[in-house]
Design an enzyme around this catalytic site. Structure first.
Site, PDB file in Angstrom:
ATOM      1  N   ASP A   1       0.937  -1.721  -0.064  1.00  0.00           N
ATOM      2  CA  ASP A   1      -0.092  -0.067  -0.075  1.00  0.00           C
ATOM      3  C   ASP A   1       1.055   1.405   0.298  1.00  0.00           C
ATOM      4  O   ASP A   1       0.570   2.244   0.870  1.00  0.00           O
ATOM      5  CB  ASP A   1      -0.910   0.048   1.376  1.00  0.00           C
ATOM      6  CG  ASP A   1      -1.695  -1.304   1.111  1.00  0.00           C
ATOM      7  OD1 ASP A   1      -2.318  -1.843   0.855  1.00  0.00           O
ATOM      8  OD2 ASP A   1      -2.382  -1.387   2.283  1.00  0.00           O
TER       9      ASP A   1
ATOM     10  N   HIS B   1      -5.292  -1.623  -5.210  1.00  0.00           N
ATOM     11  CA  HIS B   1      -3.996  -0.243  -5.738  1.00  0.00           C
ATOM     12  C   HIS B   1      -4.608   0.635  -6.265  1.00  0.00           C
ATOM     13  O   HIS B   1      -5.953   0.189  -7.353  1.00  0.00           O
ATOM     14  CB  HIS B   1      -3.131  -0.750  -6.965  1.00  0.00           C
ATOM     15  CG  HIS B   1      -2.581  -2.416  -6.890  1.00  0.00           C
ATOM     16  ND1 HIS B   1      -1.183  -2.833  -7.982  1.00  0.00           N
ATOM     17  CD2 HIS B   1      -1.769  -2.235  -5.602  1.00  0.00           C
ATOM     18  CE1 HIS B   1      -0.123  -3.581  -7.126  1.00  0.00           C
ATOM     19  NE2 HIS B   1      -0.934  -3.316  -5.832  1.00  0.00           N
TER      20      HIS B   1
HETATM   21  P1  GDP Z   1      -1.206   0.302  -3.336  1.00  0.00           P
HETATM   22  O1  GDP Z   1      -1.634  -0.641  -2.849  1.00  0.00           O
HETATM   23  O2  GDP Z   1       0.782   0.502  -3.287  1.00  0.00           O
HETATM   24  O3  GDP Z   1      -0.569   0.466  -5.054  1.00  0.00           O
HETATM   25  O4  GDP Z   1      -1.610   1.515  -2.267  1.00  0.00           O
HETATM   26  P2  GDP Z   1      -3.112   1.958  -1.957  1.00  0.00           P
HETATM   27  O5  GDP Z   1      -3.573   1.933  -3.724  1.00  0.00           O
HETATM   28  O6  GDP Z   1      -3.503   0.617  -1.635  1.00  0.00           O
HETATM   29  O7  GDP Z   1      -2.710   3.167  -0.795  1.00  0.00           O
HETATM   30  C1  GDP Z   1      -2.619   4.232  -1.426  1.00  0.00           C
HETATM   31  C2  GDP Z   1      -3.135   5.007  -1.098  1.00  0.00           C
HETATM   32  O8  GDP Z   1      -2.375   6.406  -1.438  1.00  0.00           O
HETATM   33  C3  GDP Z   1      -4.322   5.650  -1.950  1.00  0.00           C
HETATM   34  O9  GDP Z   1      -5.387   5.700  -1.967  1.00  0.00           O
HETATM   35  C4  GDP Z   1      -4.237   6.069  -2.866  1.00  0.00           C
HETATM   36  O10 GDP Z   1      -4.871   6.633  -3.959  1.00  0.00           O
HETATM   37  C5  GDP Z   1      -2.982   7.236  -1.910  1.00  0.00           C
HETATM   38  N1  GDP Z   1      -1.994   7.908  -2.505  1.00  0.00           N
HETATM   39  C6  GDP Z   1      -0.974   7.273  -3.051  1.00  0.00           C
HETATM   40  N2  GDP Z   1       0.425   8.401  -2.738  1.00  0.00           N
HETATM   41  C7  GDP Z   1       0.120   9.250  -2.525  1.00  0.00           C
HETATM   42  C8  GDP Z   1      -0.118  10.486  -1.869  1.00  0.00           C
HETATM   43  O11 GDP Z   1       1.105  10.903  -2.377  1.00  0.00           O
HETATM   44  N3  GDP Z   1      -0.678  11.269  -1.259  1.00  0.00           N
HETATM   45  C9  GDP Z   1      -1.486  11.017  -0.714  1.00  0.00           C
HETATM   46  N4  GDP Z   1      -2.544  11.413   0.877  1.00  0.00           N
HETATM   47  N5  GDP Z   1      -2.501  10.220  -1.515  1.00  0.00           N
HETATM   48  C10 GDP Z   1      -1.121   9.628  -1.807  1.00  0.00           C
HETATM   49  P1  IMO Z   2      -0.985  -4.181  -2.594  1.00  0.00           P
HETATM   50  O1  IMO Z   2      -0.251  -4.767  -3.541  1.00  0.00           O
HETATM   51  C1  IMO Z   2      -0.928  -4.895   2.187  1.00  0.00           C
HETATM   52  C2  IMO Z   2      -1.386  -9.364   3.024  1.00  0.00           C
HETATM   53  C3  IMO Z   2      -2.278  -9.294   4.402  1.00  0.00           C
HETATM   54  C4  IMO Z   2      -1.669 -10.251   4.979  1.00  0.00           C
HETATM   55  C5  IMO Z   2      -0.040 -10.875   4.727  1.00  0.00           C
HETATM   56  C6  IMO Z   2      -1.030 -12.435   3.843  1.00  0.00           C
HETATM   57  O2  IMO Z   2      -1.950  -3.812  -2.361  1.00  0.00           O
HETATM   58  O3  IMO Z   2       0.497  -3.782  -1.231  1.00  0.00           O
HETATM   59  P2  IMO Z   2      -2.868 -12.632   1.351  1.00  0.00           P
HETATM   60  O4  IMO Z   2      -3.517 -13.328   1.177  1.00  0.00           O
HETATM   61  O5  IMO Z   2      -1.619 -12.673   0.532  1.00  0.00           O
HETATM   62  O6  IMO Z   2      -1.861 -14.372   2.098  1.00  0.00           O
HETATM   63  O7  IMO Z   2      -2.094 -12.025   3.265  1.00  0.00           O
HETATM   64  O8  IMO Z   2      -0.038  -9.952   3.543  1.00  0.00           O
HETATM   65  N1  IMO Z   2      -0.948  -8.715   2.231  1.00  0.00           N
HETATM   66  C7  IMO Z   2      -0.394  -7.170   2.197  1.00  0.00           C
HETATM   67  N2  IMO Z   2      -0.593  -6.154   3.098  1.00  0.00           N
HETATM   68  N3  IMO Z   2      -0.947  -4.744   0.713  1.00  0.00           N
HETATM   69  C8  IMO Z   2      -1.337  -5.771  -0.232  1.00  0.00           C
HETATM   70  O9  IMO Z   2      -1.354  -5.694  -1.540  1.00  0.00           O
HETATM   71  C9  IMO Z   2      -0.972  -6.692   0.927  1.00  0.00           C
HETATM   72  N4  IMO Z   2      -0.687  -8.451  -0.409  1.00  0.00           N
HETATM   73  C10 IMO Z   2      -1.012  -8.907   1.366  1.00  0.00           C
HETATM   74  O10 IMO Z   2      -2.540  -8.587   4.925  1.00  0.00           O
HETATM   75  O11 IMO Z   2      -1.156  -9.318   5.903  1.00  0.00           O
HETATM   76 MG    MG Z   3      -2.674  -1.799  -2.070  1.00  0.00          MG
END
Ligand code: GDP
Ligand code: IMO
Ligand code: MG
Length: 454
Positions: free
Chosen positions: A45, A73
């Site tokens: 994340d 994502h």
């Molecule tokens: P990913 O799994 O790595 O793609 O990340 P996620 O989408 O799960 O979580 C990142 C969150 O942060 C999302 O809600 C994005 O829209 C938000 N985000 C990404 N970059 C920025 C940033 O620079 N600032 C802020 N405030 N939010 C961001």
């Molecule tokens: P993105 O791509 C954050 C974590 C789960 C759990 C562990 C194992 O959005 O960054 P699983 O279901 O994969 O067997 O769970 O891994 N986990 C993540 N945490 N972001 C992710 O993906 C994750 N994918 C798996 O929360 O702790």
């Molecule tokens: Mg994510």
């Protein structure tokens, strides 16, 4: 900010090839193009989706190489929020082909739901652009049930998985009784036979597992025809693309600290979400890897259980959670929050070989008067110079912090480095100096445009 580091390797095959047939296979410059890789540098994340969307404007193909719909994502374009779980985030770019590689595990109903949901939000023309590997393994609904049952069985030792069936599907793959997309599209009688064997093997382990086999098979007969137009042998496809000089971008899912080998085992996912997964999950040799971008959140978050040395269980942790909207995209669980951990980043940089970093969510730190950064760990009062491999050791380490003054001003509208407050620039400098890797982008908001490019 620093001078660009480079891990570019020369492609030793090109200068010696002379025959017309061999020449014809190469791009006009004679060199294979290199793939650019985006990887999560912490516990997930970090904002990989946003970075991929940004870079996809310049890419021909965006690929997922591992994981499944455990990933979530987010991409924000003109105020509209898209979330991708199995689809590469670059699919928004109408010029980009999207490849789901052999290393990915695919829940087919989930994939179609995701397509429909994003189509309703404005995703266009995906039918001409989506390509799925016939080698990718299938996540069945019963794998998801098993994921839940295994978590229940573990009781207080549960991992906090997403319950998307990821662990059980990769287990089936490793046990060599998993089913691949190619099986579904081949002889359906053989597919049915293998499906029954797989269900029976899980029912021996979990007698409570109920599967209506005939109904499932009927459902999958339908899915086979729905998915068929998008399925291809993707290794040759990608190699041809690189030979033609196409720009290929790889979107890592999950993150290095969740990697099955290098993460905080057993509190990890079941795939290699570090650089190795790019080669095994797409059939690309390491020599084709060019830039490796580590996506780093300006603080640390973690969903699920497992050690987290810089976790903040106080008001600051709560503030980061609230300001950062730190709620899981896939599971809606609150993410645990803590200070930036350079011990983690040094370790994942060692494994992944980042050539540059994208620092995201700097704006979330805007209101803090003091910011801490963990620069190393100590164990029993002594600083350690390695990253512990055991969770019991990692849960005992104490973070050694460097304190910095905050900048107490709004960075959201900033688009150039010189307009960032001095203390924010010091924060970035500290990260670069400790890791010796340049920061090339700084995220100051969720939108596609909220980036400072250096
Ligand atoms: P990913 O799994 O790595 O793609 O990340 P996620 O989408 O799960 O979580 C990142 C969150 O942060 C999302 O809600 C994005 O829209 C938000 N985000 C990404 N970059 C920025 C940033 O620079 N600032 C802020 N405030 N939010 C961001
Ligand atoms: P993105 O791509 C954050 C974590 C789960 C759990 C562990 C194992 O959005 O960054 P699983 O279901 O994969 O067997 O769970 O891994 N986990 C993540 N945490 N972001 C992710 O993906 C994750 N994918 C798996 O929360 O702790
Ligand atoms: Mg994510």
């Amino acid at each position: 900010m620093q001078q660009q580091h480079s891990n570019q390797q020369t492609n030793g095959t090109c200068t010696t090839l002379t025959s017309p047939r061999k020449k014809q296979r190469m791009s006009s410059s004679g060199a294979l193009s290199k793939v650019t890789v985006v990887l999560g540098a912490q516990w997930g994340d970090e904002g990989k989706g946003k970075v991929v969307d940004m870079l996809a404007t310049d890419a021909d193909i965006v690929c997922r190489c591992q994981g499944g719909n455990n990933a979530g994502h987010t991409v924000v374009v003109d105020g509209a929020e898209f979330d991708f779980h199995l689809l590469p985030s670059g699919i928004i770019n109408p010029r980009c082909k999207s490849v789901i590689g052999n290393g990915v595990v695919i829940h087919i109903p989930g994939l179609f739901e995701e397509l429909e949901k994003n189509e309703a939000k404005g995703l266009k023309d995906w039918k001409e652009r989506l390509i799925i590997s016939d080698r990718a393994h299938i996540v069945f609904d019963f794998h998801q049930q098993v994921d839940g049952l295994q978590e229940l069985e573990k009781g207080t030792q549960s991992l906090g998985t997403t319950k998307k069936g990821i662990g059980p599907t990769y287990s089936s793959k490793a046990a060599r009784n998993g089913l691949r997309i190619g099986d579904l599209l081949g002889d359906f009688d053989k597919f049915s036979e293998k499906f029954k064997t797989l269900v029976t093997s899980y029912q021996k382990m979990f007698p409570a597992l109920h599967v209506d086999v005939e109904q499932e098979l009927e459902r999958y007969k339908g899915f086979a025809e729905r998915i068929r137009p998008y399925v291809k042998e993707t290794v040759q496809y990608l190699h041809n693309a690189l030979q033609e000089g196409k720009k290929v971008l790889v979107e890592g899912a999950n993150a290095a600290m969740l990697d099955i080998d290098f993460g905080t085992y057993p509190y990890v996912t079941s795939s290699n979400c570090s650089i190795g997964g790019v080669s095994t999950g797409l059939g690309l040799p390491p020599s084709t890897i060019g830039e490796v971008i580590g996506v780093v959140k300006a603080y640390t978050t973690r969903v699920g259980d497992g050690p987290f040395p810089t976790e903040l269980l106080d008001a600051t942790g709560e503030l980061l959670q609230k300001r950062g909207h730190e709620v899981g995209v896939t599971t809606k669980r609150k993410r645990r929050c803590g200070w930036l951990d350079l011990a983690v980043l040094k370790f994942t940089a060692m494994v992944n070989g980042y050539t540059s970093l994208c620092l995201t969510k700097l704006d979330i730190l805007d209101t803090l008067s003091e910011i801490k950064v963990c620069i190393a760990y100590q164990l029993n009062g002594k600083e350690i110079n390695y990253f512990p491999s055991s969770t019991s050791e990692l849960s005992k380490v104490e973070a050694i912090y460097e304190k910095l003054d905050g900048w107490s001003s709004n960075t959201e509208g900033v688009r150039s480095l010189d307009k960032l407050p001095t203390n924010a620039r010091k924060y970035i400098q500290l990260i670069e100096e400790h890791l010796n890797i340049p920061v090339k982008w700084i995220g100051v908001g969720a939108g596609r445009e909220s980036v400072i490019a250096l």
